[in-house]
Design a protein around this motif. Structure first.
Motif, PDB file in Angstrom:
ATOM      1  N   GLN A 267       0.845  -1.211   0.000  1.00 34.89           N
ATOM      2  CA  GLN A 267       0.000   0.000   0.000  1.00 34.89           C
ATOM      3  C   GLN A 267       0.872   1.250   0.000  1.00 34.89           C
ATOM      4  O   GLN A 267       2.022   1.226   0.476  1.00 34.89           O
ATOM      5  CB  GLN A 267      -0.878   0.020   1.250  1.00 34.89           C
ATOM      6  N   GLU A 332     -12.293  -0.391  -7.806  1.00 36.97           N
ATOM      7  CA  GLU A 332     -11.544   0.501  -6.908  1.00 36.97           C
ATOM      8  C   GLU A 332     -10.033   0.414  -7.123  1.00 36.97           C
ATOM      9  O   GLU A 332      -9.448  -0.658  -7.137  1.00 36.97           O
ATOM     10  CB  GLU A 332     -11.859   0.095  -5.455  1.00 36.97           C
ATOM     11  N   GLU A 334      -8.113   3.365  -5.647  1.00 35.81           N
ATOM     12  CA  GLU A 334      -7.617   4.123  -4.490  1.00 35.81           C
ATOM     13  C   GLU A 334      -8.808   4.549  -3.627  1.00 35.81           C
ATOM     14  O   GLU A 334      -9.898   4.791  -4.148  1.00 35.81           O
ATOM     15  CB  GLU A 334      -6.867   5.373  -4.997  1.00 35.81           C
ATOM     16  N   ARG A 339     -11.449   9.874   8.134  1.00 39.68           N
ATOM     17  CA  ARG A 339     -11.483   8.844   9.209  1.00 39.68           C
ATOM     18  C   ARG A 339     -11.837   9.408  10.576  1.00 39.68           C
ATOM     19  O   ARG A 339     -11.703   8.721  11.585  1.00 39.68           O
ATOM     20  CB  ARG A 339     -10.117   8.165   9.316  1.00 39.68           C
TER      21      ARG A 339
HETATM   22  N1  GAP Z   1      -6.084   2.131   5.259  1.00 43.17           N
HETATM   23  C1  GAP Z   1      -7.266   2.032   4.528  1.00 43.17           C
HETATM   24  C2  GAP Z   1      -7.364   0.820   3.723  1.00 43.17           C
HETATM   25  O1  GAP Z   1      -6.551  -0.087   3.840  1.00 43.17           O
HETATM   26  P1  GAP Z   1      -8.759  -0.310   1.830  1.00 43.17           P
HETATM   27  O2  GAP Z   1      -9.832   0.256   0.953  1.00 43.17           O
HETATM   28  O3  GAP Z   1      -9.026  -1.571   2.535  1.00 43.17           O
HETATM   29  O4  GAP Z   1      -8.383   0.861   2.851  1.00 43.17           O
HETATM   30  C3  GAP Z   1      -6.853   0.609   0.301  1.00 43.17           C
HETATM   31  O5  GAP Z   1      -7.448  -0.479   0.954  1.00 43.17           O
HETATM   32  C4  GAP Z   1      -6.319   0.216  -1.050  1.00 43.17           C
HETATM   33  O6  GAP Z   1      -5.443  -0.916  -0.922  1.00 43.17           O
HETATM   34  C5  GAP Z   1      -7.377  -0.234  -2.040  1.00 43.17           C
HETATM   35  O7  GAP Z   1      -7.945   0.868  -2.712  1.00 43.17           O
HETATM   36  C6  GAP Z   1      -6.586  -1.123  -2.980  1.00 43.17           C
HETATM   37  O8  GAP Z   1      -5.921  -0.342  -3.969  1.00 43.17           O
HETATM   38  C7  GAP Z   1      -5.545  -1.733  -2.078  1.00 43.17           C
HETATM   39  N2  GAP Z   1      -5.915  -3.102  -1.674  1.00 43.17           N
HETATM   40  C8  GAP Z   1      -6.761  -3.467  -0.679  1.00 43.17           C
HETATM   41  N3  GAP Z   1      -6.841  -4.801  -0.595  1.00 43.17           N
HETATM   42  C9  GAP Z   1      -6.027  -5.302  -1.559  1.00 43.17           C
HETATM   43  C10 GAP Z   1      -5.671  -6.622  -1.973  1.00 43.17           C
HETATM   44  N4  GAP Z   1      -6.144  -7.702  -1.364  1.00 43.17           N
HETATM   45  N5  GAP Z   1      -4.795  -6.763  -3.002  1.00 43.17           N
HETATM   46  C11 GAP Z   1      -4.276  -5.673  -3.617  1.00 43.17           C
HETATM   47  N6  GAP Z   1      -4.578  -4.411  -3.257  1.00 43.17           N
HETATM   48  C12 GAP Z   1      -5.431  -4.213  -2.250  1.00 43.17           C
END
Ligand code: GAP
Length: 513
Positions: A267, A332, A334, A339
């Protein structure tokens, strides 16, 4: 749909064939939803990370970067709500033994209705021609309105059931909609259960003293717990941000779509600490700023859209996704989340330590509010890679496969090619390489006819090929070939650095923001 699937298959095989992404532990048949970045992939990933870091940290006086550890004290995850609430609803098909996310099955059902709406729009567009107004059509056409109402009813019921932890109703909804296992068509479902997505492990060697810890499921908490350390040592004044990039881990139930949804991923997150009451303004500002960052890469305005969340996470008072048009549709890329003061307050409560900021202007302490920007690096990689892969028909009736990566992100900026492997041309080419490699990532290739070497570099996405030929010996000039236009110009060797720099310079790309 078949076309989309074909394109996606091409993306996956191209990523492997040209040294971008390999299945993890492939010799043991791989590990589901875990991938390795190969020689070109690691460079592209690093360039995307640098592009983000430069825009977010280096270009903002009031944002600093940290690198927190993956393992954190387990109470962190109690405070953040992840131990109790970081769950996905899962359902198994009794016949196929396949496991699915119950909410995704319902959402996919709605996506199919959306496709029907799109079809109606296309049909009407054809019928009405120039006089067609999409806005008017979707707000008045009875069939479209009916479809939309159906979607709204289903999603609102799903949202309510999940919020109320009414998993029996989620199962009932799946049954009422007659949703079948996408692979086998079976409708023989188990009950819906909650499944925590965190990976747990033990810290310490002996059974008595070891402690259950988790691999972090988001990088954000490493920022929150360091909020006061950074604020004090950096003498940061609100509003200010803390950014970091790093690995996160989630035991995803449905792990498909290549690197879109992985169990180990990276991330790039930034938490922006603001005065309570100003969060709405900063939320809008960061939505706009982050979209501009994406647009600066020139991947097409129409490929992005915002999706404002109606159902908010337990910590948010507003949230939106920047969605990108992946080969399998808009998804999605981003998240931008307001928060509130949820995380800092929770850490205050669980740690017993104050997480407050003294505002000299207001002459008082308060817990700041937070606006977060959170993007998956791997997801961004997929967006860039998939969008760049093109198959072009050429004038001579042949096709070429070219990876039109934004040149600022390309893993190799220039390939140096001696026309033939003799007459002193390789030596000159090596000399050029030795000079350019101080400034750019470069490669040398002398194998095969030059046309084939051009195609190879096109497929890797190298923006420039520099060919050394016999004329070079006479007048110190070379040809420089541009990947996208395939145009070739004769230029002086001494001008190469300036020409390449002009096109790949991160400053000129970011200035488009
Ligand atoms: N801190 C907030 C958070 O983690 P999230 O929407 O769960 O929010 C943010 O995750 C971003 O992380 C997502 O928009 C996506 O780009 C990426 N992401 C989340 N889960 C993922 C996964 N299993 N594999 C790849 N990217 C992932």
């Amino acid at each position: 749909m078949a076309k989309q699937d074909d394109l996606f298959k091409k993306v996956i095989s191209h990523a492997k064939e040209y040294g971008y992404i390999f299945q993890s532990s492939e010799i043991y048949d791989g590990l589901s939803a875990v991938y390795d970045y190969a020689q070109n992939g690691a460079e592209l990933k690093k360039n995307i990370r640098d592009y983000w870091w430069k825009a977010m940290v280096q270009m903002h006086e009031n944002i600093v970067g940290i690198d927190a550890s993956i393992l954190m004290h387990p109470t962190t995850w109690k405070a953040s709500g992840h131990v109790d609430a970081f769950n996905d609803p899962l359902i198994d098909n009794k016949d196929s033994k396949k496991r699915y996310r119950a909410d995704v099955l319902v959402e996919d059902y709605c996506a199919k209705i959306e496709v029907k709406i799109e079809k109606e729009i296309k049909k009407a567009q054809k019928r009405f021609g120039d006089t067609f107004s999409k806005d008017e059509f979707v707000t008045t056409n009875p069939r479209v309105l009916g479809y939309q109402e159906k979607i709204n009813t289903i999603l609102s019921r799903l949202g309510k059931s999940l919020e109320n932890e009414d998993l029996a109703d989620v199962k009932l909804l799946i049954e009422e909609l007659e949703i079948a296992d996408p692979l086998t068509g079976s409708k023989n479902w188990t009950d819906v259960k909650q499944f925590n997505l965190m990976f747990g492990t033990q810290l310490g060697a002996s059974a008595d003293s070891s402690m259950q810890v988790y691999l972090r499921p988001e990088t954000a908490q490493g920022i929150f717990v360091n909020f006061l350390n950074v604020q004090k040592t950096g003498r940061m004044k609100i509003p200010f941000g803390i950014a970091q990039t790093g690995k996160a881990f989630r035991n995803e139930i449905v792990a498909r779509q290549f690197i879109f949804r992985m169990r180990e991923f990276e991330q790039m997150e930034m938490q922006f600490f603001v005065k309570p009451g100003t969060q709405k303004k900063w939320y809008e500002t960061w939505k706009e700023t982050r979209l501009k960052w994406h647009l600066s890469l020139g991947m097409g305005k129409d490929n992005y859209r915002f999706h404002d969340h109606e159902k908010l996470a337990h910590y948010a008072d507003a949230a939106a996704d920047i969605e990108f048009k992946f080969p399998f549709g808009f998804k999605e890329l981003e998240g931008i989340h307001s928060r509130t003061d949820f995380d800092l307050k929770a850490h205050e409560e669980y740690s017993g330590k104050k997480m407050q900021y003294f505002d000299h202007e207001e002459n008082k302490n308060y817990v700041p509010y937070v606006v977060e920007t959170s993007i998956g690096l791997d997801r961004m990689f997929l967006a860039v890679f998939a969008n760049s892969l093109k198959e072009e028909k050429l004038d001579n009736n042949t096709t070429r496969v070219v990876l039109k990566l934004p040149s600022v992100l390309a893993p190799i900026k220039a390939a140096i090619l001696p026309l033939v492997k003799k007459d002193g041309l390789p030596e000159i080419a090596r000399k050029i390489l030795d000079e350019l490699k101080w400034d750019f990532s470069t490669t040398y290739d002398e194998k095969d006819a030059v046309g084939r070497r051009y195609r190879r570099q096109d497929a890797i996405g190298t923006p420039f090929c520099i060919t050394v030929d016999h004329e070079t010996i006479d007048n110190n000039t070379v040809t420089i070939r541009h990947r996208d236009s395939m145009e070739q110009n004769r230029v002086k060797i001494t001008d190469l650095k300036t020409i390449i720099k002009k096109e790949i310079d991160i400053k000129s790309w970011l200035q488009k923001m």
